[in-house]
Design a protein around this motif. Structure first.
Motif, PDB file in Angstrom:
ATOM      1  N   SER A  95       1.075  -0.947   0.378  1.00 27.75           N
ATOM      2  CA  SER A  95       0.464  -0.150  -0.194  1.00 27.75           C
ATOM      3  C   SER A  95       0.631   1.023  -0.103  1.00 27.75           C
ATOM      4  O   SER A  95       0.552   1.920  -0.455  1.00 27.75           O
ATOM      5  CB  SER A  95      -1.092  -0.005   1.222  1.00 27.75           C
ATOM      6  OG  SER A  95      -2.001   1.308   1.262  1.00 27.75           O
ATOM      7  N   SER A  96       1.999   1.408   1.030  1.00 29.17           N
ATOM      8  CA  SER A  96       3.072   2.207   0.556  1.00 29.17           C
ATOM      9  C   SER A  96       3.042   3.032  -0.812  1.00 29.17           C
ATOM     10  O   SER A  96       3.644   3.914  -1.217  1.00 29.17           O
ATOM     11  CB  SER A  96       3.723   2.507   1.798  1.00 29.17           C
ATOM     12  OG  SER A  96       3.480   2.532   2.831  1.00 29.17           O
ATOM     13  N   ALA A  97       3.908   1.897  -1.346  1.00 30.06           N
ATOM     14  CA  ALA A  97       4.389   1.930  -2.121  1.00 30.06           C
ATOM     15  C   ALA A  97       3.793   2.557  -3.610  1.00 30.06           C
ATOM     16  O   ALA A  97       3.886   2.895  -4.282  1.00 30.06           O
ATOM     17  CB  ALA A  97       5.242   0.243  -2.457  1.00 30.06           C
ATOM     18  N   THR A  98       2.448   1.765  -3.244  1.00 31.24           N
ATOM     19  CA  THR A  98       1.463   2.581  -4.832  1.00 31.24           C
ATOM     20  C   THR A  98       1.114   3.761  -4.928  1.00 31.24           C
ATOM     21  O   THR A  98       0.987   4.418  -5.647  1.00 31.24           O
ATOM     22  CB  THR A  98       0.489   1.369  -3.966  1.00 31.24           C
ATOM     23  OG1 THR A  98       0.132  -0.434  -4.615  1.00 31.24           O
ATOM     24  CG2 THR A  98      -0.866   1.838  -5.090  1.00 31.24           C
ATOM     25  N   ILE A  99       1.157   3.900  -3.245  1.00 30.69           N
ATOM     26  CA  ILE A  99       0.701   5.615  -2.895  1.00 30.69           C
ATOM     27  C   ILE A  99       1.714   6.274  -3.224  1.00 30.69           C
ATOM     28  O   ILE A  99       1.653   7.793  -3.710  1.00 30.69           O
ATOM     29  CB  ILE A  99       0.182   5.928  -1.224  1.00 30.69           C
ATOM     30  CG1 ILE A  99      -1.189   5.147  -1.196  1.00 30.69           C
ATOM     31  CG2 ILE A  99       0.168   7.359  -0.985  1.00 30.69           C
ATOM     32  CD1 ILE A  99      -1.438   4.986   0.610  1.00 30.69           C
ATOM     33  N   ALA A 100       3.021   5.905  -3.421  1.00 26.41           N
ATOM     34  CA  ALA A 100       4.016   6.433  -3.545  1.00 26.41           C
ATOM     35  C   ALA A 100       4.350   6.772  -4.758  1.00 26.41           C
ATOM     36  O   ALA A 100       4.608   7.775  -5.576  1.00 26.41           O
ATOM     37  CB  ALA A 100       5.256   5.821  -2.784  1.00 26.41           C
ATOM     38  N   ALA A 101       4.162   5.393  -5.143  1.00 26.56           N
ATOM     39  CA  ALA A 101       3.951   5.389  -7.561  1.00 26.56           C
ATOM     40  C   ALA A 101       3.403   6.227  -7.763  1.00 26.56           C
ATOM     41  O   ALA A 101       3.340   7.031  -8.550  1.00 26.56           O
ATOM     42  CB  ALA A 101       3.864   4.026  -7.562  1.00 26.56           C
TER      43      ALA A 101
END
Length: 276
Positions: A95-101
């Motif tokens: 979830s964190s990586a997706t938000i960042a992307a």
């Protein structure tokens, strides 16, 4: 150009990460009030002794800001980014990586939920590096990994369920195992989640049960342990007898895994060749 970004629970050595051109994002762990970043699998020092002295440890994922910073840097250099992370059913990292992307450049970044960790994730990451180096496009690599992750498996056993219960990575087990009659649980990582799959009494049966869960068409296998090195070689030998044509390797683990499943764990990860 495609840059490969991987969280630390794939447990790559520094030499492997450098050779494959991988950018490592550390998970964090806290022991006795001190927080440390998890590093390459051969750069984590004596974490096992620290955990043994302070069993009530904690782990945490890398913050969104870390992923944003890494993605901005790589995209700014002209890279597309393939980011592979621990199973979304074990951590909030996906979830964190997706938000960042999405906040940086969703057209140039793909996030892969590996549905795995440790040796299973390690094998999948190496497949990704092969695909990138072969000249596949970002979307081609992404789509292929979604297929390949179904061919990856993990089975493992622990001395007791205390660490897994504390971590919340598995549902309540009715019987307390690991303390009665030398019984150990046999566990699997299925579709990214940890599930119970029987029990074994004694070390010999434990090895037999772990080996029995590795499929006949496994092509590459990683054997890993946490403070249980005495079982590594017997397990490898048993796997070699069953699967003489598979590549079988030893892998290191790290503090985040140790805190979440406990010291004394031993496991096997594999990847199968896709069928035609």
């Amino acid at each position: 150009m495609i840059a490969l970004v991987v969280d630390s629970t794939a447990y790559l050595t520094k030499a492997e990460a450098v050779a494959l051109g991988i950018k490592l994002i550390p998970m964090n762990y806290t022991i006795a009030g001190q927080t440390y970043p998890e590093s390459y699998s051969d750069y984590n020092g004596g974490f096992e002794a620290m955990i043994a002295r302070h069993p009530n440890c904690k782990t945490s994922q890398a913050p969104i800001t870390t992923y944003i910073s890494v993605f901005q840097d790589l995209v700014g250099q002209g890279y597309e980014v393939l980011c592979m992370v621990i199973s979304s059913r074990l951590s909030g990292t996906y979830s964190s990586a997706t938000i960042a992307a999405n906040s940086v450049n969703p057209e140039k970044i793909r996030i892969v939920d590996t549905r795995s960790t440790a040796g299973g994730m390690n094998l999948l990451v190496k497949k990704a590096a092969e695909l990138i180096h072969s000249g596949s496009t970002l979307d081609q690599v992404f789509e292929e990994l979604l297929k390949l992750r179904k061919l990856v498996g993990i089975t493992f056993s622990v001395n007791n369920m205390d660490a897994l219960r504390r971590s919340g990575r598995i549902g309540v087990i009715k019987q307390s195992v690991g303390t009665i009659l030398n019984i150990r649980p046999i566990l699997l990582c299925v579709d990214g989640a940890v599930v119970a799959d029987g029990m074994a009494r004694g070390h010999h049966e434990q090895i037999r049960e772990l080996v029995a869960r590795v499929p006949e068409n496994a092509s590459k296998i990683i054997v890993q342990s946490i403070s249980n090195s005495a079982q590594m070689e017997p397990l490898r030998q048993a796997l070699e007898e069953k699967l003489p044509h598979a590549g079988i390797y030893y892998g290191l683990t790290g503090p985040v895994l140790a805190i979440n499943i406990g010291l004394g764990a031993i496991g096997v990860s594999w990847i199968c060749e896709p069928s035609d």
